[in-house]
Design an enzyme around this catalytic site. Structure first.
Site, PDB file in Angstrom:
ATOM      1  CB  SER A 137     -12.906 -14.677 -33.949  1.00 51.29           C
ATOM      2  OG  SER A 137     -13.171 -13.746 -32.913  1.00 51.29           O
ATOM      3  CG  ASN A 152     -15.769 -25.164 -33.537  1.00 57.64           C
ATOM      4  OD1 ASN A 152     -16.248 -24.045 -33.381  1.00 57.64           O
ATOM      5  ND2 ASN A 152     -15.546 -25.982 -32.509  1.00 57.64           N
ATOM      6  CE1 TYR A 171      -9.450 -17.295 -30.735  1.00 61.39           C
ATOM      7  CE2 TYR A 171     -10.264 -15.062 -31.052  1.00 61.39           C
ATOM      8  CZ  TYR A 171     -10.502 -16.421 -30.948  1.00 61.39           C
ATOM      9  OH  TYR A 171     -11.786 -16.909 -31.067  1.00 61.39           O
TER      10      TYR A 171
END
Ligand code: NAP
Length: 246
Positions: A141, A89, A154
């Site tokens: 994500s 995580n 990201y």
């Protein structure tokens, strides 16, 4: 309690989604191994969970350092005999437009978000293979699926986690180990708290449910993937995003 006798290791567990995942698994009886880089924060979370009757053990480690990851893994296996659930995580953002992005910001985001998952999976997997049982859940994500302005680093790391998970799922499926991703949308945590108000407003406009998600709503998807109810689910991505990306 569905996870009595289970050992769950959660990275980035000292706040936000990781803390909620540790709490959710712990409430089901798992012994939770909390891994994070800041010892003080970790110990506070371990105490808060212990006060609820959860067995929570803090381990300080930087997920980007394979030696630290191996040291934590071996210490846990020595103390508790196994690791049943691994939740990768820990994650960071270092946003900017690609033309202005510093090489170090690219490298750091990939190192924490993607290599961190490789490091822990690599260290823990051999113990799961010996046990012929394991659940690996990687926190991706919505940005890894749809992209986002100013987040090439990201998005690449989170899309990378999906390819990583599907490939590893194929490698270990016959050993009783599942590997899946949960892809949160916009969740209210310290990571998103620091975003400018106009960015938060723009996100709300594209979320059909017209609200931000809660860490516990991501944690419940992780709990499901770790449970026996998800025994035949591997190589999948569960979206927890209020309909933001379908
Ligand atoms: P957060 O509040 O920033 O928590 C992340 C935790 O990871 C922090 O405690 C952080 O410590 C820790 N961490 C950072 N670098 C680390 C390292 N090298 N080794 C070990 N721990 C490290 O983030 P969050 O919002 O809960 O997000 C958790 C995960 O969900 C991340 O992977 C994130 O990308 C993903 N996610 C979040 C959202 C969202 O809307 N919040 C949406 C989609 C996906 P420090 O605080 O000391 O850096």
């Amino acid at each position: 309690m569905i996870f009595s006798q289970k050992v769950s290791l959660v990275t980035g567990a000292s706040q936000g989604i990781g803390e909620a995942i540790a709490e959710e698994l712990g409430k089901e009886g798992a012994t939770v191994i909390l891994v994070d880089i800041q010892k003080d924060k970790l110990e506070q979370v371990a105490k808060r969970l212990s006060d609820q009757g959860i067995k929570a053990l803090p381990y300080e480690a930087d997920v980007t350092h394979f030696d630290q990851v191996c040291a934590v893994t071996e210490a846990v296996v020595k103390e508790l005999g196994k690791i049943d659930h691994l939740v990768n995580n820990a994650g960071i953002t270092r946003d900017s437009l690609l033309l202005r992005m510093k090489e170090e910001d690219w490298d750091l985001v990939l190192a924490v978000n993607l290599k961190g998952a490789f490091n822990f999976s690599r260290a823990v997997l051999k113990h799961m293979i010996s046990a012929r049982y394991g659940r690996i859940v990687n926190i991706s994500s919505v940005v890894g699926l749809m992209g986002n302005f100013g987040q090439t680093n990201y998005a690449a790391s989170k899309a990378g986690l999906i390819g990583f998970s599907k490939s590893l799922a194929r490698e270990v499926a016959a050993r009783g180990i599942t590997v899946n991703c949960v892809a949160p949308g916009y969740i209210a945590t310290p990571m998103t708290e620091k975003l400018p108000d106009e960015v938060k407003k723009a996100f709300l406009e594209i979320i059909p449910m017209k609200r931000f998600g809660l860490p516990v709503e991501v944690a419940r998807a992780v709990k499901f993937l770790c449970s026996d109810d998800a025994a035949y689910i591997t190589g999948q991505v569960i979206n927890v995003n209020g309909g933001m990306y379908m």
